[in-house]
Write an enzyme that holds these catalytic residues in place. Structure first.
Site, PDB file in Angstrom:
ATOM      1  N   TYR A   1       8.036  -1.714   5.916  1.00  0.00           N
ATOM      2  CA  TYR A   1       9.208  -1.385   6.736  1.00  0.00           C
ATOM      3  C   TYR A   1       8.956  -1.676   8.211  1.00  0.00           C
ATOM      4  O   TYR A   1       9.895  -1.683   9.009  1.00  0.00           O
ATOM      5  CB  TYR A   1       9.603   0.081   6.580  1.00  0.00           C
ATOM      6  CG  TYR A   1       9.989   0.511   5.180  1.00  0.00           C
ATOM      7  CD1 TYR A   1      10.151  -0.404   4.136  1.00  0.00           C
ATOM      8  CD2 TYR A   1      10.191   1.867   4.897  1.00  0.00           C
ATOM      9  CE1 TYR A   1      10.486   0.012   2.867  1.00  0.00           C
ATOM     10  CE2 TYR A   1      10.535   2.286   3.622  1.00  0.00           C
ATOM     11  CZ  TYR A   1      10.679   1.362   2.608  1.00  0.00           C
ATOM     12  OH  TYR A   1      11.015   1.785   1.341  1.00  0.00           O
TER      13      TYR A   1
ATOM     14  N   HIS B   1       3.568  -0.243  -3.609  1.00  0.00           N
ATOM     15  CA  HIS B   1       4.990  -0.524  -3.422  1.00  0.00           C
ATOM     16  C   HIS B   1       5.614  -1.363  -4.539  1.00  0.00           C
ATOM     17  O   HIS B   1       6.785  -1.185  -4.880  1.00  0.00           O
ATOM     18  CB  HIS B   1       5.194  -1.231  -2.079  1.00  0.00           C
ATOM     19  CG  HIS B   1       6.534  -1.017  -1.475  1.00  0.00           C
ATOM     20  ND1 HIS B   1       6.762  -1.079  -0.126  1.00  0.00           N
ATOM     21  CD2 HIS B   1       7.733  -0.735  -2.022  1.00  0.00           C
ATOM     22  CE1 HIS B   1       8.030  -0.856   0.127  1.00  0.00           C
ATOM     23  NE2 HIS B   1       8.653  -0.647  -1.008  1.00  0.00           N
TER      24      HIS B   1
END
Length: 284
Positions: free
Chosen positions: A48, A106
Site C-alpha cells: 500500500y 499478502h
C-alpha cells in the site's frame, strides 16, 4: 466493539479500518480520524506504500499501544525466508512499533513457504502476536495448516454479498483459522450500494447499505475491514453494534451470492501473470 479470540488467545477487533488506496498525503490524517472515531484495528500492507504514514498516526494518536491492533502484509517480492524477515523488521520501523499484532502473507505466489518460515520465527521471538495469510484458497490454506508448526491464525479474503465465500469459511472453521474480509462493499461494483434487497433491509433498520453489509459479516463471525476517507462515513461504518439482523434477513442476503470474485480469481493463470507484471513494473 465486538471481538474474536484467535486460536492463540489474541483478541482481535471484528471491525477494522483499512487503508488500501489511501494516498500517502491523506493516510496519516485518515488514520488519526478513524482512531478518534473509535477504530482500534488498523490494516495496512507493504504494497500500500503508506505504512510510514500509519506509523505517524499511531505515534501521534495518544492511544496506548496495547489498545491498538495493527496488521500489515508481506508483499510477494519480499517472499523467501531472508527477505521476508527483513521486510517485517522494516515494516516495524515504518510503523514505529516494537511488535505487530498480525502479519499476513499478502498473496499465494512466489516462495510463500520460505516467507512463512520467517513469520513463524518472528512470532516465536514475540515481534509478531499472530500470523496468517491472505487470498489463500481452501486447498492452499489446508496445505499451510497441515505442514507448518504454527498454522495460520487468519486468512484475509475477498468477501461481500455477491461473493460470500461460504465454502471457504466452512474450511476455515474446520481448521480453526479466523476469516477476515477485504472489500466487504466490493468497491461498489455491480451497483451494490443500490441493490434493492440490501436497500429494503437497511430501510427497516434505519441503517445504510454499508452498515447492513458490515452487520451481516459480524453475524457470520467474520472480521471486516471498512475503508473511507470521509469522517462521517467512518462514523457510520462503526455504528453497527446497536442492531441485529434477523435470520430471515441473513437468509435474504445469502441469496445474493454469485460465488464469483468481483475482482480476480487467484487460481487463474492470468491473475498470476498480472501480479508478476505488477512486481516488474514497481521494480522499474
Amino acid at each position: 466493539m465486538e471481538y474474536v479470540i484467535l486460536r492463540n488467545g489474541v483478541k482481535m477487533p471484528k471491525l477494522g479500518f483499512g487503508v488500501f488506496q489511501i494516498s500517502k498525503e491523506e493516510c496519516e490524517q485518515c488514520v488519526l480520524e478513524a482512531i478518534k472515531i473509535g477504530y482500534r484495528h488498523i490494516d495496512t500492507a507493504q504494497s500500500y506504500c503508506n505504512e510510514e504514514e500509519v506509523g505517524n498516526a499511531i505515534h501521534k494518536c495518544g492511544i496506548p499501544r496495547e489498545e491498538l491492533f495493527i496488521t500489515t502484509k508481506v508483499w510477494i517480492d519480499n517472499y523467501g525466508y531472508e527477505k521476508a524477515k527483513q521486510s517485517v523488521l522494516t515494516s516495524m520501523e515504518k510503523l514505529k512499533v516494537d511488535y505487530i499484532d498480525l502479519v499476513l502473507l499478502h498473496q499465494p505466489f512466489n516462495d510463500y513457504y520460505g516467507a512463512y518460515r520467517a513469520l513463524q520465527e518472528l512470532y516465536k521471538e514475540g515481534k509478531i502476536k499472530a500470523i496468517g495469510v491472505s487470498n489463500f484458497a481452501p486447498d492452499r490454506l489446508a496445505d499451510m495448516v497441515g505442514f507448518h508448526e504454527i498454522a495460520p491464525h487468519v486468512n484475509q479474503i475477498e468477501t461481500n454479498p455477491f461473493h460470500q465465500q461460504i465454502e471457504a469459511q466452512q474450511q476455515m472453521v474446520k481448521r480453526n483459522v479466523q476469516m477476515e474480509a477485504w472489500a466487504p462493499f466490493g468497491e461498489g461494483k455491480q451497483d451494490m450500494f443500490n441493490h434493492p434487497v440490501l436497500k429494503e433491509i437497511g430501510q427497516r433498520y434505519h441503517k445504510t447499505i454499508a452498515q447492513v453489509i458490515l452487520r451481516w459479516l459480524m453475524q457470520r463471525d467474520i472480521v471486516a475491514l471498512a475503508k473511507s476517507i470521509h469522517p462521517h462515513r467512518m462514523a457510520e461504518n462503526i455504528d453497527i453494534f446497536d442492531f441485529v439482523l434477523s435470520d430471515e434477513d441473513m437468509e435474504k442476503i445469502t441469496t445474493l451470492d454469485t460465488k464469483e470474485s468481483l475482482f480476480f480469481n487467484h487460481q487463474n493463470a492470468d491473475t498470476v501473470d498480472m501480479f508478476i507484471n505488477l512486481v516488474t513494473i514497481r521494480k522499474n
